[in-house]
Motif scaffolding. Structure first.
Motif, mmCIF file in Angstrom:
data_model
loop_
_atom_site.group_PDB
_atom_site.id
_atom_site.type_symbol
_atom_site.label_atom_id
_atom_site.label_comp_id
_atom_site.label_asym_id
_atom_site.label_seq_id
_atom_site.Cartn_x
_atom_site.Cartn_y
_atom_site.Cartn_z
ATOM 1 N N ALA A 67 -9.228 -6.253 1.565
ATOM 2 C CA ALA A 67 -8.810 -4.850 1.556
ATOM 3 C C ALA A 67 -7.601 -4.611 0.661
ATOM 4 C CB ALA A 67 -8.511 -4.390 2.980
ATOM 5 N N SER A 68 -6.877 -5.664 0.333
ATOM 6 C CA SER A 68 -5.722 -5.483 -0.560
ATOM 7 C C SER A 68 -5.980 -6.134 -1.915
ATOM 8 C CB SER A 68 -4.465 -6.078 0.082
ATOM 9 O OG SER A 68 -4.664 -7.438 0.384
ATOM 10 N N ASP A 122 -7.262 -6.596 -5.659
ATOM 11 C CA ASP A 122 -7.577 -5.781 -6.837
ATOM 12 C C ASP A 122 -8.873 -6.281 -7.455
ATOM 13 O OD1 ASP A 122 -5.262 -3.998 -6.966
ATOM 14 O OD2 ASP A 122 -4.118 -5.856 -7.240
ATOM 15 N N LYS A 179 -16.362 -5.533 0.798
ATOM 16 C CA LYS A 179 -15.165 -4.842 1.304
ATOM 17 C C LYS A 179 -13.906 -5.145 0.476
ATOM 18 C CE LYS A 179 -17.879 -3.349 4.461
ATOM 19 N NZ LYS A 179 -18.525 -2.062 4.191
ATOM 20 N N VAL A 180 -14.094 -5.329 -0.831
ATOM 21 C CA VAL A 180 -12.943 -5.470 -1.723
ATOM 22 C C VAL A 180 -12.505 -4.062 -2.098
ATOM 23 C CG1 VAL A 180 -12.143 -6.280 -3.970
ATOM 24 C CG2 VAL A 180 -13.700 -7.688 -2.607
ATOM 25 N N THR A 181 -11.341 -3.644 -1.618
ATOM 26 C CA THR A 181 -10.974 -2.234 -1.787
ATOM 27 C C THR A 181 -9.516 -2.008 -2.199
ATOM 28 O OG1 THR A 181 -10.466 -2.016 0.568
ATOM 29 C CG2 THR A 181 -12.704 -1.427 -0.117
ATOM 30 N N GLY A 182 -8.793 -3.052 -2.578
ATOM 31 C CA GLY A 182 -7.400 -2.815 -2.996
ATOM 32 C C GLY A 182 -7.356 -1.867 -4.178
ATOM 33 N N SER A 183 -8.190 -2.138 -5.159
ATOM 34 C CA SER A 183 -8.385 -1.212 -6.269
ATOM 35 C C SER A 183 -9.699 -1.571 -6.921
ATOM 36 C CB SER A 183 -7.238 -1.295 -7.282
ATOM 37 O OG SER A 183 -7.217 -2.566 -7.901
ATOM 38 N N SER A 184 -10.231 -0.659 -7.688
ATOM 39 C CA SER A 184 -11.543 -0.852 -8.288
ATOM 40 C C SER A 184 -11.546 -0.234 -9.666
ATOM 41 C CB SER A 184 -12.592 -0.186 -7.391
ATOM 42 O OG SER A 184 -13.817 -0.054 -8.072
#
Lengths: 427, 396
Positions: B99-100, B102, B164-169
């Motif tokens: 979640a954090s 990048d 669920k990789v969501t720090g940045s996209s």
């Protein structure tokens, strides 16, 4: 180094020293701003291609730029070139730019006219579904480097890099409808890293075609209120039914404040903070609780080192889709609470439509212009407010009001969210 | 070089190519004693050979059938390879870290619907109101979900949804250069303390007529059979054989990696891209500037196989690094455009991490290594424009 050039985290402050913009309202910041504050719409009937059988027949296309060939790449490049010429002139920069280029550009595919041409010079079908085999046979006989170049995503930044003498490998990016904001964010990061004193951030989108329009139509994203065109985009109203697809471009010259002051440049404002947070909920819909958008706005405020009370005006994403406007309102309410009612929030898209890849940068330029002129552009077509969205949308008519910091939101398909905090030059 | 907490280290490798699925499958082949055999498909797209996808059990990284169905192969491959990289780094089940985290994806465009396109152009041959026909057919024949399966930034979007990789996209475009910029940008952010851990990579499907058509526009493909990348025949096309590849990396700051006890394959000491006119030695001048000071024992070249570019690159590195072993990995797994640079970095990190020599990929044109490399240079010279290099060091 003196503190006046550093932000709350000791990073170089990033100034905007040049801006350029094109939308369906016209070319150049001056004309655009006059139209925008005059409450004029740039949305019109589509004439670029036939609209037979289409449920949406309106757009905010840019049809006044001369092109050597009418395709998405040439149009996107031409607009980016023109806004960059304007921005560099405003910045008083000539010769090689000598800093990195960050370009938000639309993903392009071959034009249908190119496929038809290939079909014409290829043999007839031997079996269903074999068109590409025939295209390949035709291509083997006579290669077509122009076809190849026209579908390369790196072709627009290549030409900009050559024309303006930017440094290094340019970045071409897409974060869907947040792309313009992401380009600015990348420029800000590069300056904060100390990699460069200046960065050229450009966002352009000249990709309206029948197929592009139909794709969005099939997702029920577009307004079908075709008549009259200028009334279709009506963010935050009860009868909003989708966005109006549009074109445009914007360029911002970013520079460390120190370098800008040192060379005696005029500072039009600063990019105080950038925030982003991806959404893992769905390919086109935002998390129902607005969590990622809330996190994005909070991240931008935190990056800017300001509390929510510092924001005097919000340049909303405000697409005029039923879902976006509701979600954006909910997220803003979470962040700003009761005070939201007293913060003016307007949507430029009510007049220029949704310029997609370019929107974040186009609206950043208008946000800075809002600060510079003390004039809030209106949300037009606000006749029938959505009662569940209690906002001061600067309805229908511009308003004179000084603001020192603006929040500009951009959200896109694929869980893309980006917000910018733009502020007046520090005194 | 003195170690620092801000060093950029590689802690996860997710690689899928014609050779197989995952890091270990590739290590077994490239770090062995014998020259690995390329896997080549010469029939399906004849006269164009391609390095095809291996057999993949998609559900290992994309458990929901519904998610698999929302993607075409290009996105599916990228999401799969990203999952492998997260697994390899030990982040797969760490919701907080994801979640954090990048993310920068190097993306092209997605698959066309070949049948719909064919139907439209065939019908258009009989009509003179082609644009009206286009409206009719596209409105009724296009699958609404195909738009999203084609959209460049939706590879990243699907990684957010599935892993669920969501720090940045962020999605970078622009062919080979997109992969270079992705690594360059992620590394610069980590070094500056703007990011602690990042997922970076791309995917490319070679087995696509629409992509094959693009490169045939400049007669870029080798035709007929596979041959070693440094010796492709000018009488058989342009020299490129494309390969289906998914290549993702997890990059971290050394401080972040060490604090969680992660395995470090290698450090990225330098990564840079550039572009410009290539005539009259200008390409070599730029390469010379970028590799100044480097002393790699191994050069993993991402050459396209284009005759002139391959010859120039090999000659350049033989001149500036006469002792180094050169490996043209595009000869082994094919050219994978947006995924090429991260694939090369992944292979280099495997060699440095395992501390083993890399077998020659082409016995006749590449010399054997007697010692493992301590530093490796990875190159990607774009088929049309842009070039990039990364210097990796073993984590001694």
């Amino acid at each position: 180094m003196s503190n006046q050039f550093r932000d709350h985290l000791g990073r170089p402050i990033v100034a905007v020293t040049g801006m350029g913009v094109i939308t369906s309202l016209g070319q150049g910041l001056e004309d655009n701003w006059a139209a925008l504050t005059g409450g004029r719409s740039g949305i019109h009937d589509i004439t670029r291609f036939p609209v037979n059988e289409l449920s949406t027949r309106i757009a905010g296309t840019v049809d006044f730029i001369d092109l050597p060939v009418a395709n998405a790449v040439e149009r996107s490049y031409a607009m980016a070139r023109e806004t960059t010429v304007e921005a560099l002139a405003q910045a008083g920069l000539s010769g090689d730019f000598n800093g990195p280029l960050f370009l938000a550009a639309p993903p392009v595919e071959p034009e249908w006219s190119a496929r038809f041409e290939l079909a014409d010079r290829a043999g007839p079908a031997e079996e269903p579904g074999d068109a590409y085999d025939r295209f390949l046979a035709a291509m083997r006989e006579r290669p077509d480097p122009a076809f190849h170049e026209a579908v390369l995503f790196g072709s627009i930044s290549e030409r900009l890099a050559d024309k303006f003498g930017t440094r290094g490998l340019p970045v071409t990016l897409s974060t869907a409808c947040a792309s313009g904001a992401t380009a600015i964010q990348l420029g800000v990061e590069a300056i904060r890293q100390g990699r460069t004193e200046r960065a050229l951030t450009v966002a352009t989108d000249g990709s309206v075609s029948a197929e592009a329009l139909i794709r969005f139509s099939l997702l029920s994203a577009l307004s079908t209120q075709n008549d009259p065109p200028e009334k279709a985009s009506k963010p935050f109203t009860k009868d909003r039914d989708g966005f109006v697809i549009a074109e445009g471009a914007a360029t911002l010259v970013l520079e460390s404040l120190e370098s800008a002051i040192a060379r005696g440049a005029r500072v039009y404002g600063i990019v105080k903070g950038c925030g982003e947070k991806a959404d893992s909920f769905h390919r086109t819909r935002s998390s129902p609780d607005g969590g990622p958008v809330i996190a994005t706005i909070r991240a931008a405020l935190e990056d800017a080192g300001v509390g929510e009370e510092a924001i005097g005006y919000i340049n909303a994403h405000g697409t005029s889709t039923p879902e976006n406007d509701k979600m954006e309102y909910g997220a803003m309410l979470s962040v700003f609470g009761e005070r939201l009612k007293s913060i003016p929030v307007s949507s430029n898209k009510s007049m220029i439509g949704h310029t997609l890849t370019a929107a974040g940068a186009v609206e950043a330029v208008f946000s800075l212009q809002t600060i510079l002129t003390g004039t809030l552009p209106p949300t037009i077509n606000y006749q029938n407010p959505d009662p569940s969205i209690e906002l001061d949308v600067v309805p229908n008519v511009k308003r004179a009001q000084q603001v020192s910091a603006v929040l500009s939101n951009s959200f896109g398909f694929g869980g893309q969210n980006a917000s910018l905090v733009l502020a007046a030059e520090p005194r | 070089m003195a170690k620092s907490d801000q060093d950029v280290v590689i802690t996860g490798i997710g690689l899928v190519s014609s050779l197989g699925v995952g890091r270990e499958a590739h290590e077994a082949l490239i770090l062995g004693d014998s020259t690995p055999s390329p896997i080549v498909e010469t029939e399906r797209f004849a006269p164009y050979p391609v390095h095809p996808l291996p057999a993949i059990d998609w559900s290992q990284q994309i458990p929901k059938r519904g998610d698999q169905r929302q993607m075409e192969n290009w996105q599916r491959l990228g999401v799969f390879a990203a999952g492998l990289a997260l697994d390899d780094a030990g982040f797969k089940d760490d919701a907080e870290a994801c979640a954090s985290m990048d993310m920068i994806v190097a993306a092209g465009g997605g698959e066309r619907d070949i049948n719909v396109d064919s139907m439209i152009v065939d019908e258009a041959l009989k009509r003179n109101d082609r644009e009206v026909l286009l409206n009719q057919k596209l409105t009724t024949e296009l699958r609404p979900t195909l738009f999203l399966a084609q959209l460049s930034n939706l590879l990243a979007g699907n990684i957010s949804i599935v892993h669920k990789v969501t720090g940045s996209s962020r999605t970078f475009m622009g062919e080979e250069g997109a992969g270079v910029s992705a690594v360059e940008t992620a590394a610069a952010r980590i070094r500056a303390g703007q990011s602690t851990h990042a997922l970076v990579g791309g995917a490319f499907i070679a087995e696509r007529l629409d992509i094959i058509l693009m490169v045939e526009g400049i007669k870029g493909h080798q035709t007929g059979d596979w041959s070693p990348i440094w010796a492709r025949d000018k009488d058989h096309g342009g020299g490129m054989i494309m390969g289906s590849v998914g290549a993702f990396l997890v990059l971290e700051s050394r401080g972040h990696a060490e604090a969680r006890g992660a395995r470090i394959y290698a450090t990225i000491e330098m990564v840079e891209g550039d572009r410009g006119n290539r005539a009259e030695g200008r390409l070599e001048k730029r390469l010379e500037r970028m590799v100044e000071g480097a002393k790699p024992e191994l050069v993993l070249s991402g050459t396209t196989g284009f005759h002139d570019l391959a010859a120039r690159e090999k000659a350049f590195f033989e001149k500036v690094f006469p002792a180094a072993a050169i490996r043209g990995f595009g000869g082994l797994i094919g050219h994978s455009v947006e995924a090429q640079f991260t694939a090369g970095i992944g292979l280099a990190a495997m060699a440095l991490g395992a501390g083993k020599p890399v077998a020659p990929f082409d016995k006749d044109h590449e010399k054997a290594m007697t010692e493992p490399a301590k530093t490796a240079l990875v190159t990607t010279i774009g088929h049309q424009r842009g070039e990039g290099v990364a210097l990796l060091a073993a984590n001694a």
